[in-house]
Write an enzyme that holds these catalytic residues in place. Sequence first.
Site, PDB file in Angstrom:
ATOM      1  N   SER A 128     -34.388 -64.150  31.795  1.00 51.52           N
ATOM      2  CA  SER A 128     -34.327 -65.658  31.083  1.00 51.52           C
ATOM      3  C   SER A 128     -32.959 -65.210  30.092  1.00 51.52           C
ATOM      4  O   SER A 128     -32.532 -66.424  29.599  1.00 51.52           O
ATOM      5  CB  SER A 128     -35.602 -65.789  30.506  1.00 51.52           C
ATOM      6  OG  SER A 128     -35.918 -64.801  29.588  1.00 51.52           O
ATOM      7  N   GLY A 129     -32.811 -64.046  29.771  1.00 52.95           N
ATOM      8  CA  GLY A 129     -31.759 -63.757  28.699  1.00 52.95           C
ATOM      9  C   GLY A 129     -30.421 -63.185  29.505  1.00 52.95           C
ATOM     10  O   GLY A 129     -30.651 -61.991  29.555  1.00 52.95           O
ATOM     11  N   ARG A 131     -42.609 -51.472  35.445  1.00 50.76           N
ATOM     12  CA  ARG A 131     -43.475 -51.769  34.189  1.00 50.76           C
ATOM     13  C   ARG A 131     -42.228 -51.403  33.096  1.00 50.76           C
ATOM     14  O   ARG A 131     -40.920 -51.124  33.430  1.00 50.76           O
ATOM     15  CB  ARG A 131     -44.460 -50.694  33.953  1.00 50.76           C
ATOM     16  CG  ARG A 131     -43.904 -49.222  34.007  1.00 50.76           C
ATOM     17  CD  ARG A 131     -45.190 -48.113  34.167  1.00 50.76           C
ATOM     18  NE  ARG A 131     -44.544 -46.944  34.735  1.00 50.76           N
ATOM     19  CZ  ARG A 131     -43.603 -45.950  34.323  1.00 50.76           C
ATOM     20  NH1 ARG A 131     -43.073 -46.081  33.152  1.00 50.76           N
ATOM     21  NH2 ARG A 131     -43.247 -45.105  35.217  1.00 50.76           N
ATOM     22  N   ASN A 161     -36.129 -56.109  38.446  1.00 49.44           N
ATOM     23  CA  ASN A 161     -37.420 -56.669  37.570  1.00 49.44           C
ATOM     24  C   ASN A 161     -38.181 -57.801  38.148  1.00 49.44           C
ATOM     25  O   ASN A 161     -37.789 -58.791  37.936  1.00 49.44           O
ATOM     26  CB  ASN A 161     -36.973 -56.618  36.090  1.00 49.44           C
ATOM     27  CG  ASN A 161     -38.280 -56.847  35.203  1.00 49.44           C
ATOM     28  OD1 ASN A 161     -39.305 -57.022  35.636  1.00 49.44           O
ATOM     29  ND2 ASN A 161     -37.850 -57.209  33.834  1.00 49.44           N
ATOM     30  N   ARG A 204     -35.689 -71.577  27.300  1.00 42.51           N
ATOM     31  CA  ARG A 204     -36.632 -71.264  26.203  1.00 42.51           C
ATOM     32  C   ARG A 204     -36.254 -71.103  24.930  1.00 42.51           C
ATOM     33  O   ARG A 204     -36.448 -71.392  23.581  1.00 42.51           O
ATOM     34  CB  ARG A 204     -37.382 -69.811  26.595  1.00 42.51           C
ATOM     35  CG  ARG A 204     -36.364 -68.742  26.305  1.00 42.51           C
ATOM     36  CD  ARG A 204     -36.969 -67.315  26.891  1.00 42.51           C
ATOM     37  NE  ARG A 204     -36.728 -66.220  26.035  1.00 42.51           N
ATOM     38  CZ  ARG A 204     -36.566 -65.057  26.190  1.00 42.51           C
ATOM     39  NH1 ARG A 204     -36.714 -64.600  27.526  1.00 42.51           N
ATOM     40  NH2 ARG A 204     -36.306 -63.949  25.307  1.00 42.51           N
ATOM     41  N   GLU A 258     -32.199 -50.760  28.981  1.00 39.64           N
ATOM     42  CA  GLU A 258     -33.140 -49.547  29.268  1.00 39.64           C
ATOM     43  C   GLU A 258     -32.311 -48.599  30.002  1.00 39.64           C
ATOM     44  O   GLU A 258     -32.053 -47.296  29.626  1.00 39.64           O
ATOM     45  CB  GLU A 258     -34.335 -49.910  30.141  1.00 39.64           C
ATOM     46  CG  GLU A 258     -35.454 -50.496  29.507  1.00 39.64           C
ATOM     47  CD  GLU A 258     -36.439 -50.631  30.389  1.00 39.64           C
ATOM     48  OE1 GLU A 258     -36.799 -50.054  31.423  1.00 39.64           O
ATOM     49  OE2 GLU A 258     -37.629 -51.388  29.770  1.00 39.64           O
ATOM     50  N   ASP A 311     -30.940 -59.145  30.205  1.00 44.08           N
ATOM     51  CA  ASP A 311     -30.338 -58.019  29.368  1.00 44.08           C
ATOM     52  C   ASP A 311     -31.124 -56.707  29.107  1.00 44.08           C
ATOM     53  O   ASP A 311     -30.604 -55.739  28.775  1.00 44.08           O
ATOM     54  CB  ASP A 311     -29.767 -58.771  28.059  1.00 44.08           C
ATOM     55  CG  ASP A 311     -28.552 -59.668  28.473  1.00 44.08           C
ATOM     56  OD1 ASP A 311     -27.594 -59.705  29.272  1.00 44.08           O
ATOM     57  OD2 ASP A 311     -28.858 -60.752  27.886  1.00 44.08           O
ATOM     58  N   GLY A 350     -31.529 -58.453  22.523  1.00 46.01           N
ATOM     59  CA  GLY A 350     -32.635 -59.459  22.793  1.00 46.01           C
ATOM     60  C   GLY A 350     -34.176 -58.504  22.702  1.00 46.01           C
ATOM     61  O   GLY A 350     -35.057 -59.113  23.014  1.00 46.01           O
ATOM     62  N   SER A 380     -31.937 -58.454  36.482  1.00 44.36           N
ATOM     63  CA  SER A 380     -33.009 -58.825  35.686  1.00 44.36           C
ATOM     64  C   SER A 380     -32.350 -59.657  34.246  1.00 44.36           C
ATOM     65  O   SER A 380     -31.217 -60.369  34.823  1.00 44.36           O
ATOM     66  CB  SER A 380     -33.632 -57.535  35.169  1.00 44.36           C
ATOM     67  OG  SER A 380     -34.721 -57.788  34.267  1.00 44.36           O
TER      68      SER A 380
END
Length: 409
Positions: A105-106, A49, A15, A184, A79, A74, A387, A72
């Site tokens: 980021s997660g 996307r 991603n 974050r 997905e 989580d 998340g 990517s």
Amino acid sequence: MNKLSRPCRMMLLVNPQSGKGQALTLYNNHIQRMLNEAGIQHTLVITERQNHARELVREADLSQWDALVIMSGDGLLFEVINGLLERPDWEEAIQIPLGILPGGSGNALAASIHHYSGAPQVSSEELLVSCGFLMCKGLVSPMDLVCIHLSSCPRVFSFLSLAWGFVADVDIESEKYRHVGSARFTVCTLVRLASLRVYKGKLAYLPATDLPKREEGLRNKKTLHCNNQPPTSVPGRPSTVSPCENTFHNSCHSNNSLKVRKVESTPPRSTNISLSGPSDSLLPPLDKPLPSDWTVVQEEDFVLVLAMYQSHLGEDMMAAPGSTLDEGVIHLFYVRAGISRAALLKMFLAMEKGTHLANNCQHLVHAKVRAFRLEPYTPKGIITVDGEVVEYGPVQAEVHRGLARIITG
Ligand code: ADP
Ligand code: MG
């Protein structure tokens, strides 16, 4: 546990927008060479996307692949897992070895897998390199999935967590700070602490110790079938009681050359439909009363409810230190209203090392469960699964032991 065969045909879904938007650069700098040197042929698929990966794996000819790996956060693995379980051949499809390389980021599952390997906690590129090495080793282990029922969409499958209240709010409010990476969560935790809220609702669960024997036997048999080894833990065993429980209780057949394959997916079906997948033996319909052997939590005022089935909630957040990959247990945590800001901050700081349960915090409760139901009374709010935001409202969940398989090294 078994091992990825060589040569291995791996689909690597990246991603490009995850985390700080550097997943492709991280792939080029760290992962491509590592996989090539390990003799892992991989086909790079760049997601275009939201739901692209889900649609792709729902339709893919899986006989062409030995593993599906995502680079990517989580969200992309969520997905992929749901796409696999939406297939008519879900039972076979969900057996394909999955892998995760932290590029978001997660990166909680990547951090959990790194933790299970016994290595000390690391983050960012160090975590990526560690997960890259584990991927090259290629050992495959069973992993629990949790089936989640929501009011108006049939079911989703989750590998990590369900959150309501403080943790869910922080997760989603922090989306706008994704450019700072995993920091974050720290920024938004501090912001949320300043405007601490109480969330009203009803929580009930089926304790893990109340596992029906017949069910346990069946599940162990299934795990044996998956990995040809006895299960490492028994979900119905008495749990160690922590002090808090006492309180209440695009293509690269990369032989060193990179080509990126643009993979077109067929037109999407409804993305939330998951009528296939295993049936849930412990859950009555969401609008029907719960069986009498469930425990109903007395409190109705919460600061957070958090269900975890892996150790880490983030790269440096060991929220469920006792959790393992396939124990068939949901670690249910809740924090009762009335906790001071200082105590809550102390709890989150201790979570970095996973010592929060030893702090004897009177407001934090931990229970090992097989299933739970949460009915929020607070009219508006956020519930996250792995998340990702899901429909807000009543929700219930049941663990399916060792349903998926993941590369753990
Ligand atoms: P992060 O940890 O950074 O949030 P995730 O893996 O959770 O990373 O990805 C966030 C979301 O990005 C997922 O819901 C996924 O569907 C979506 N996504 C995947 N590819 C793209 C893309 N090319 N552009 C925008 N969003 C994408
Ligand atoms: Mg995400």
